[in-house]
Motif scaffolding. Structure first.
Motif, PDB file in Angstrom:
ATOM      1  N   LYS A 132       0.782  -1.178  -0.052  1.00 55.05           N
ATOM      2  CA  LYS A 132      -0.088  -0.074   0.180  1.00 55.05           C
ATOM      3  C   LYS A 132       0.841   1.169   0.226  1.00 55.05           C
ATOM      4  N   ASN A 146     -16.511  -0.962  -5.624  1.00 57.04           N
ATOM      5  CA  ASN A 146     -15.116  -1.563  -5.968  1.00 57.04           C
ATOM      6  C   ASN A 146     -14.296  -0.470  -6.209  1.00 57.04           C
ATOM      7  N   PHE A 205     -13.148   1.488  -3.281  1.00 56.32           N
ATOM      8  CA  PHE A 205     -12.846   0.849  -1.921  1.00 56.32           C
ATOM      9  C   PHE A 205     -11.399   1.499  -1.519  1.00 56.32           C
ATOM     10  N   GLY A 206     -10.562   1.540  -2.323  1.00 54.47           N
ATOM     11  CA  GLY A 206      -8.980   1.854  -1.812  1.00 54.47           C
ATOM     12  C   GLY A 206      -9.149   3.416  -1.468  1.00 54.47           C
ATOM     13  N   ASN A 239     -10.398   3.515   2.026  1.00 58.74           N
ATOM     14  CA  ASN A 239      -9.342   3.147   2.983  1.00 58.74           C
ATOM     15  C   ASN A 239      -8.316   4.093   3.397  1.00 58.74           C
ATOM     16  N   MET A 240      -8.139   5.087   2.153  1.00 60.83           N
ATOM     17  CA  MET A 240      -7.230   6.120   2.530  1.00 60.83           C
ATOM     18  C   MET A 240      -7.662   7.380   3.202  1.00 60.83           C
ATOM     19  N   ARG A 261     -10.277   0.674 -11.128  1.00 62.12           N
ATOM     20  CA  ARG A 261      -9.926   0.692  -9.752  1.00 62.12           C
ATOM     21  C   ARG A 261      -8.419   0.967  -9.575  1.00 62.12           C
ATOM     22  N   ARG A 264      -6.889   5.592  -8.270  1.00 65.17           N
ATOM     23  CA  ARG A 264      -5.838   5.935  -7.184  1.00 65.17           C
ATOM     24  C   ARG A 264      -4.851   6.806  -7.660  1.00 65.17           C
TER      25      ARG A 264
END
Lengths: 294, 367
Positions: free
Chosen positions: B79, B101, B104-105, B108-109, B152, B156
């Motif tokens: 990560k 989906n 999600f990342g 989490n960040m 996905r 990011r």
């Protein structure tokens, strides 16, 4: 006519094979259930059953012991099923990352109590709960200066004692199912989550738990059914006592049928138990069902 | 965006089947430049996916250093490497909607909701997923799932994109379409991309540079054109190009090569290069497209000719593949679709020796 002959020539064997389990089901399951339903409306006597309408049901609902048994069953279910499921899942998660050999050892170790005779287990726990200082639990607590407790002989501790026993012995099958389900979750999902900045808790909450839902549902339904039917440990260890503190609905049914020979009342109680189990199962399927595909 | 460097990286695994250790990558060293599209290609078990996973941090190298943007990342968690990866099986979270989906990342960040929405909408827009955001992965086709997996990665905005055989689960037609889309995406994002595939067509069409691997060793790192024209060894020569390059057992005799009964003349300007091998057994490599039906041999020297008996002809429409034997080896010639050669014929072929490749028989390296 030729058509029928041809049909039987082609498919006759199939029906013969199917007939065996169907006949067994009809004779040993469906007929007894229907007979019990009829019996629940009768004052039953082998030679002279008497139709009494809803009297058995009325008697049942007016019986304080019935409500006490229902409450005990409810407490037993609520106090054992979720916690046992939690323990089972926890153990499976701890065992899963180990090597195949270690996994096999733990699977066998936790499954062993499942294949042991219930009578043997009850005897072992009977000794653990022995009210004198020779009981293992009292011996252990004695080391800390705690006085002997009559675990099974006091109404405020007896039901809890029976519940406590289940926390140690009922995990084998669940662990094997959970391990299989954990093995079925693709490793790449966890790797993707690692890259996606997910913490260990986030991975459990967002991947493991949702993808184990079908297994959890199955275990929940079967555990609740078994817990509503808890009988053997009660029969062997407390006989429903003291003062009905451990009388569960299944034990009450047994007592009414085979101690007091009130077969009609016992049959009525069985139908109420069956109805509650069906309702509980439907509710779980409705709230917990998921169609996970991966 | 960022550069990636491998300094003498080795990866060993415990070989659970046979006991002992198994080396997946042997002392790999290379550098991927900022914004470069590099493809790792090779047969199964060559170490290409292991190399990619080491860049991602999903595998830890046994020896050597990996640097991303000049920083040693040997012990850095995936990560914290600022990478995104598209997995071979897409690894979409099956119980989450496409929107979840994609986000999600970012969730989490701990990114703010407005930023998450903006980035998800952008990725969905770029990839044509806007109307599918509420669906679950199982309600989508393979191509759509593949796009979500790419989406996905895009949301990011990472330094490095890693692709692990992302097209291998798609049918041939969709694969071609997605290949074009990925090339366009690289242009649009200007990102550093490392892409793993076993398909040499994918490697040739997508990669600015290609790393060819075999049995854990890097065989050659070069542009697609360079790999095709100047393969470093017989493995690369045989792996790149479809159908693969033909190999002939040959003996160098002055300015000629004896191949079975044939005597083929080496181009005059290259004779001096091979004098050390005079009289020795060597391997001649010639691509199928450099062996011509004499009736269609235009603009090439035609003095290296031979008559052979054809064993099989495959008609592909625009071209035909003609198979014949020289010694023990089966040789393929790619001839014009109009060629009238049929099975059992003994036509004359022209060998375009200007395009020949010679290899040392023992080391299999290019001479």
């Amino acid at each position: 006519m030729d058509k029928w002959k041809q049909f039987f020539r082609d498919y006759g064997w199939c029906y013969l094979f199917i007939a065996v389990p169907v006949i067994l089901f009809l004779v040993f399951t469906l007929y007894p259930v229907l007979a019990a339903l009829v019996m629940s409306f009768q004052k039953y006597h082998v030679l002279n059953p008497k139709w009494i309408g809803f009297d058995n049901y009325r008697m049942m609902f007016q019986d304080e012991v019935f409500w006490k048994a229902m409450w005990n069953t409810f407490v037993f279910t609520v106090g054992t099923v979720p916690l046992n499921l939690f323990i089972t899942l926890g153990l499976a998660i701890l065992i899963f990352p180990r090597s195949t050999r270690t996994q096999t050892f733990f699977k066998a170790a936790f499954y062993l109590p499942t294949v042991m005779s219930g009578v043997t287990l009850a005897l072992v726990w009977f000794w653990i709960y022995d009210p004198t200082e020779s009981g293992l639990l009292n011996m252990f607590l004695g080391l800390f200066g705690i006085e002997n407790v009559m675990w099974l002989g006091k109404s405020n501790s007896s039901l809890f004692s029976i519940m406590f026993m289940t926390y140690f012995i009922n995990h084998g099958a669940g662990i094997i199912l959970y391990l299989a389900a954990l093995g079925g979750i693709p490793k790449s999902l966890y790797e993707a989550a690692d890259i996606d900045h997910a913490s260990e808790w986030s991975k459990f909450k967002n991947i493991t738990w949702p993808l184990l839902k079908p297994t959890t549902l199955y275990l929940l339904v079967t555990s609740i059914i078994l817990s509503f039917q808890v009988f053997m440990s009660i029969y062997l260890m407390t006989q429903g006592g003291p003062n009905f503190a451990t009388t569960t609905i299944a034990y009450l049914i047994y007592e009414h049928a085979f101690v007091y020979y009130k077969f009609g009342l016992a049959a009525a109680e069985s139908f109420v138990l069956g109805f509650i189990i069906i309702l509980a199962s439907i509710a779980q399927f409705k709230f917990m069902s998921s169609d996970v595909e991966y | 965006m960022a550069s990636i460097r491998f300094d003498n990286v080795t990866k060993r695994f415990v070989d659970e089947k046979n006991g002992g250790m198994f080396t997946a990558v042997h002392g790999a060293s290379f550098e991927i430049k900022d914004q470069e599209f590099v493809v790792f290609v090779g047969p199964s078990g060559c170490g290409k996916t292991t190399s990619l996973r080491m860049i991602a941090g999903l595998e830890r190298q046994t020896d050597g250093d990996i640097l991303i943007d000049g920083r040693v990342v040997n012990t850095v968690h995936p990560k914290d490497r600022d990478i995104a990866m598209v997995f071979q099986d897409y690894a979409l979270y099956p119980h989450m909607s496409i929107s979840d989906n994609l986000s999600f990342g970012l969730k989490n960040m701990g990114r703010p909701a407005s930023e998450i929405k903006e980035k998800v909408d952008y990725a969905a827009n770029v990839l044509g997923l806007s109307h599918l955001l509420d669906r679950k992965p199982k309600e989508m086709s393979g191509g759509q799932r593949q796009r979500v997996a790419v989406g996905r990665a895009i949301v990011r905005n990472p330094k490095v994109f890693l692709f692990d055989e992302p097209l291998s689960n798609l049918d041939a037609k969709l694969r071609v379409q997605m290949r074009i889309e990925l090339a366009q995406l690289h242009k649009r994002l200007g990102a550093t991309i490392v892409y793993v595939t076993h398909d040499q067509v994918e490697a040739m069409t997508l990669g600015q540079r290609i790393v060819v691997m075999n049995q854990g060793h890097i065989q050659q790192i070069a542009s697609p054109r360079e790999l095709y024209r100047n393969p470093a060894n017989m493995f690369v020569a045989g792996f790149i190009g479809s159908p693969p390059m033909n190999f002939f057992d040959a003996v160098l005799e002055g300015n000629k090569l004896r191949v079975g009964d044939m005597l083929l003349e080496i181009p005059a300007d290259r004779v001096a290069d091979y004098q050390g091998y005079n009289g020795k057994d060597i391997i001649l490599g010639l691509r199928p497209e450099d062996i011509h039906d004499i009736d269609f041999a235009y603009n090439i020297p035609t003095h290296n000719q031979a008559r052979v008996q054809v064993e099989v002809v495959e008609h592909l429409g625009a071209e035909n593949l003609v198979y014949f034997r020289v010694g023990e080896r089966m040789i393929t010639a790619k001839v014009a679709g109009e060629s009238s050669i049929t099975t059992g014929d003994t036509p004359t072929f022209v060998f375009n020796m200007d395009k020949m490749h010679l290899f040392d028989k023992t080391t299999e390296q290019r001479i």
